[in-house]
Design an enzyme around this catalytic site. Structure first.
Site, PDB file in Angstrom:
ATOM      1  N   GLU A 100      11.227  27.124 -43.283  1.00  0.00           N
ATOM      2  CA  GLU A 100      13.163  28.223 -42.477  1.00  0.00           C
ATOM      3  C   GLU A 100      13.340  26.218 -41.638  1.00  0.00           C
ATOM      4  O   GLU A 100      12.836  25.351 -41.489  1.00  0.00           O
ATOM      5  CB  GLU A 100      12.300  28.633 -41.262  1.00  0.00           C
ATOM      6  CG  GLU A 100      11.776  29.986 -41.912  1.00  0.00           C
ATOM      7  CD  GLU A 100      10.852  30.819 -41.007  1.00  0.00           C
ATOM      8  OE1 GLU A 100      11.043  32.176 -40.760  1.00  0.00           O
ATOM      9  OE2 GLU A 100      10.607  30.699 -39.843  1.00  0.00           O
ATOM     10  N   CYS A 113      17.394  21.261 -37.089  1.00  0.00           N
ATOM     11  CA  CYS A 113      15.889  21.154 -36.657  1.00  0.00           C
ATOM     12  C   CYS A 113      15.258  21.539 -38.389  1.00  0.00           C
ATOM     13  O   CYS A 113      14.779  22.296 -38.610  1.00  0.00           O
ATOM     14  CB  CYS A 113      15.298  21.583 -36.030  1.00  0.00           C
ATOM     15  SG  CYS A 113      13.486  21.671 -35.447  1.00  0.00           S
ATOM     16  N   CYS A 120       1.144  23.081 -42.552  1.00  0.00           N
ATOM     17  CA  CYS A 120       0.859  22.695 -41.580  1.00  0.00           C
ATOM     18  C   CYS A 120      -0.694  22.248 -42.073  1.00  0.00           C
ATOM     19  O   CYS A 120      -1.409  22.942 -41.742  1.00  0.00           O
ATOM     20  CB  CYS A 120       1.529  22.173 -40.430  1.00  0.00           C
ATOM     21  SG  CYS A 120       0.968  20.500 -40.389  1.00  0.00           S
ATOM     22  N   CYS A 124      -3.280  22.666 -35.179  1.00  0.00           N
ATOM     23  CA  CYS A 124      -2.484  22.482 -33.926  1.00  0.00           C
ATOM     24  C   CYS A 124      -2.972  24.180 -33.092  1.00  0.00           C
ATOM     25  O   CYS A 124      -2.672  24.987 -34.345  1.00  0.00           O
ATOM     26  CB  CYS A 124      -1.375  21.972 -33.379  1.00  0.00           C
ATOM     27  SG  CYS A 124      -1.337  20.135 -33.779  1.00  0.00           S
ATOM     28  N   CYS A 127      -0.222  26.446 -32.810  1.00  0.00           N
ATOM     29  CA  CYS A 127       0.882  26.343 -33.425  1.00  0.00           C
ATOM     30  C   CYS A 127       1.150  27.163 -34.566  1.00  0.00           C
ATOM     31  O   CYS A 127       0.620  27.594 -35.979  1.00  0.00           O
ATOM     32  CB  CYS A 127       1.545  24.582 -33.715  1.00  0.00           C
ATOM     33  SG  CYS A 127       2.398  24.770 -35.351  1.00  0.00           S
ATOM     34  N   CYS A 355      10.712  25.947 -30.650  1.00  0.00           N
ATOM     35  CA  CYS A 355       9.330  25.090 -31.429  1.00  0.00           C
ATOM     36  C   CYS A 355       8.654  25.477 -31.551  1.00  0.00           C
ATOM     37  O   CYS A 355       7.877  26.273 -30.861  1.00  0.00           O
ATOM     38  CB  CYS A 355       9.439  23.929 -30.305  1.00  0.00           C
ATOM     39  SG  CYS A 355      10.043  22.422 -30.318  1.00  0.00           S
TER      40      CYS A 355
HETATM   41  N1  SAH Z   1       3.806  18.191 -36.767  1.00  0.00           N
HETATM   42  C1  SAH Z   1       5.066  17.675 -35.690  1.00  0.00           C
HETATM   43  C2  SAH Z   1       6.594  18.387 -35.563  1.00  0.00           C
HETATM   44  C3  SAH Z   1       6.664  19.527 -36.249  1.00  0.00           C
HETATM   45  S1  SAH Z   1       6.366  20.739 -34.602  1.00  0.00           S
HETATM   46  C4  SAH Z   1       4.506  17.672 -34.498  1.00  0.00           C
HETATM   47  O1  SAH Z   1       3.773  18.037 -34.090  1.00  0.00           O
HETATM   48  O2  SAH Z   1       5.432  16.855 -33.727  1.00  0.00           O
HETATM   49  C5  SAH Z   1       7.647  19.920 -33.866  1.00  0.00           C
HETATM   50  C6  SAH Z   1       7.256  20.619 -32.134  1.00  0.00           C
HETATM   51  O3  SAH Z   1       6.770  21.564 -31.699  1.00  0.00           O
HETATM   52  C7  SAH Z   1       5.966  19.497 -31.791  1.00  0.00           C
HETATM   53  O4  SAH Z   1       6.303  18.612 -30.871  1.00  0.00           O
HETATM   54  C8  SAH Z   1       4.934  20.391 -31.588  1.00  0.00           C
HETATM   55  O5  SAH Z   1       3.459  20.141 -30.721  1.00  0.00           O
HETATM   56  C9  SAH Z   1       5.540  21.772 -31.223  1.00  0.00           C
HETATM   57  N2  SAH Z   1       4.784  22.258 -30.804  1.00  0.00           N
HETATM   58  C10 SAH Z   1       4.553  23.357 -31.827  1.00  0.00           C
HETATM   59  N3  SAH Z   1       3.817  25.219 -31.385  1.00  0.00           N
HETATM   60  C11 SAH Z   1       4.417  25.047 -30.118  1.00  0.00           C
HETATM   61  C12 SAH Z   1       4.736  26.397 -29.532  1.00  0.00           C
HETATM   62  N4  SAH Z   1       3.554  27.138 -30.070  1.00  0.00           N
HETATM   63  N5  SAH Z   1       5.458  26.132 -28.183  1.00  0.00           N
HETATM   64  C13 SAH Z   1       5.736  24.642 -28.085  1.00  0.00           C
HETATM   65  N6  SAH Z   1       5.999  23.551 -29.132  1.00  0.00           N
HETATM   66  C14 SAH Z   1       4.902  23.493 -29.738  1.00  0.00           C
HETATM   67 FE1  SF4 Z   2       1.568  20.726 -37.550  1.00  0.00          FE
HETATM   68 FE2  SF4 Z   2       2.543  22.462 -35.686  1.00  0.00          FE
HETATM   69 FE3  SF4 Z   2       0.839  20.795 -35.214  1.00  0.00          FE
HETATM   70 FE4  SF4 Z   2       3.344  20.184 -36.170  1.00  0.00          FE
HETATM   71  S1  SF4 Z   2       1.983  21.274 -34.455  1.00  0.00           S
HETATM   72  S2  SF4 Z   2       1.136  18.242 -36.919  1.00  0.00           S
HETATM   73  S3  SF4 Z   2       3.505  21.293 -37.238  1.00  0.00           S
HETATM   74  S4  SF4 Z   2      -0.025  21.918 -36.747  1.00  0.00           S
END
Ligand code: SAH
Ligand code: SF4
Length: 365
Positions: A100, A113, A120, A124, A127, A355
């Protein structure tokens, strides 16, 4: 030119740097000029349609499109939010996986974006993409084509007559960890920044790569000579908590990760963004704000910009956003330390386009 990894899509012109055109053209039995002409259509006219290639011999157009511009990234659905200012698009890829993108407009600019991987591997827990696990890396062309389609939409006036007329900003904040797909990401970045003819001519100063903190890759990126902005998803200033929130921290630790981010600033002169998703009673305590300020300020205040954002809750997750009062207190603690802080607004929450919410769940099952 062949894609190096198994499972990757067919080779595409946007995987190639212009200095590779001659050898690829020779292997296809084409004059190099044909690649340059096709590239002009793709990057300047933002088109992969044979019918638009009116300066090319009609008999060759179809073959050139098939060979050089295979259809890698097909739009499937589009959802609008924020009164049409946010557009989430689901794309199906050649192997039926999906990614997406989110296209947003702000006064005077349009930001895409984009995704760098299907899923991934970083895990985390807050996420949505992380929950999918990694399906595969995207090729450079699969990233570039997300940009092409967004740029075409903006040029065609998707945001209305008062909206911006070109795509100005690109952020690698969609699905995936761009620095875990390093080579393809850097290739895509170069294509996005190259002048029209072989790129989209988008200023790389307006491009951000967001990472969970893969230290060796940050160090390598610092040496590429690209003026891109680095965003570090920190989310906690202490190892005890960051090890839980961003599991890759167990390998590198907060101190090494921040040192790499500071080195990136020193090498490029670009201020680093620190992303911090504020989670209720998890990482939003005043003492953590103070510890965060202290750890950042060991390198001074001018090298960094903080972007706290209220957590976007992911369906079925126990994690929730901080209360507004706690957010304000957190931001204030950082500001009094002299740090630049912008509490980020959330876009596209109601269409799971904010995000961390991207998961392409309609197609991935
Ligand atoms: N993998 C990379 C980029 C993709 S995620 C990273 O982690 O930086 C883009 C951003 O969204 C990152 O800062 C990530 O930590 C944040 N993110 C992930 N899950 C989120 C959530 N549920 N609410 C707000 N930000 C989130
Ligand atoms: Fe991967 Fe989501 Fe962690 Fe970014 S925030 S590194 S997309 S698991």
């Amino acid at each position: 030119m062949k894609s190096p990894d198994p499972g990757q899509p067919p080779a595409h012109l946007a995987d190639c740097e212009p200095d590779e055109w001659a050898s690829w053209a020779a292997s296809l039995g084409l004059p190099r000029m044909r690649l340059a002409q096709t590239a002009r259509h793709y990057f300047t006219h933002l088109s992969r349609s044979a019918a638009d290639m009116t300066d090319l011999p009609a008999a060759e157009r179809q073959r050139l499109t098939e060979k050089l511009l295979p259809d890698l990234v097909r739009p499937v659905t589009e959802q609008l939010a924020d009164s049409g200012q946010t557009i989430k698009t689901l794309y199906r890829l050649h192997d039926a996986t999906a990614v997406e993108t989110v296209l947003m407009t702000y006064p005077g600019r349009a930001t895409l974006c984009l995704s760098s991987q299907v899923g991934c591997a970083m895990g985390c827990p807050f996420c949505a993409t992380g929950r999918l696990g990694l399906k595969r890396n995207l090729s450079a062309a699969e990233m570039v084509d997300q940009v092409r389609q967004a740029a075409a939409a903006v040029r065609q006036g998707v945001f209305g007559t008062d909206g911006p007329d070109r795509l100005s900003n690109v952020v690698f904040m969609g699905m995936g960890e761009p620095l875990a797909n390093y080579r393809a990401t850097v290739r895509a970045v170069r294509a996005i920044g190259r002048p029209p003819g072989s790129g989209f001519g988008i200023s790389l100063r307006h491009l951000t790569i967001s990472t969970c903190g893969l230290v060796p890759a940050i160090e390598r990126l610092a040496g590429e000579g690209l003026p891109v902005r680095l965003a570090l998803s920190l989310h906690a200033p202490d190892d005890a908590l960051r090890d839980q929130l961003v599991p890759v921290n167990r390998r590198f630790g907060v101190a090494r990760t921040l040192a790499a981010a500071y080195q990136y600033y020193q090498a490029t002169g670009r201020r680093v963004s620190i992303e911090y998703a504020l989670m209720r009673d998890i990482n939003d305590q005043a003492w953590r704000a103070s510890l965060l300020a202290e750890r950042l300020c060991q390198y001074g205040t001018g090298w960094v910009h903080l972007n706290p954002i209220p957590l976007n809750p992911v369906a079925g997750s126990v994690w929730t956003a901080s209360r507004p009062k706690m957010q304000d207190r957190f931001v204030h603690r950082l500001e009094v330390s002299g740090l630049a802080v912008t509490l980020r607004e959330t876009r596209g929450q109601e269409i799971d386009g904010a995000c961390g919410q991207l998961a392409a769940k309609e197609v991935l099952n």
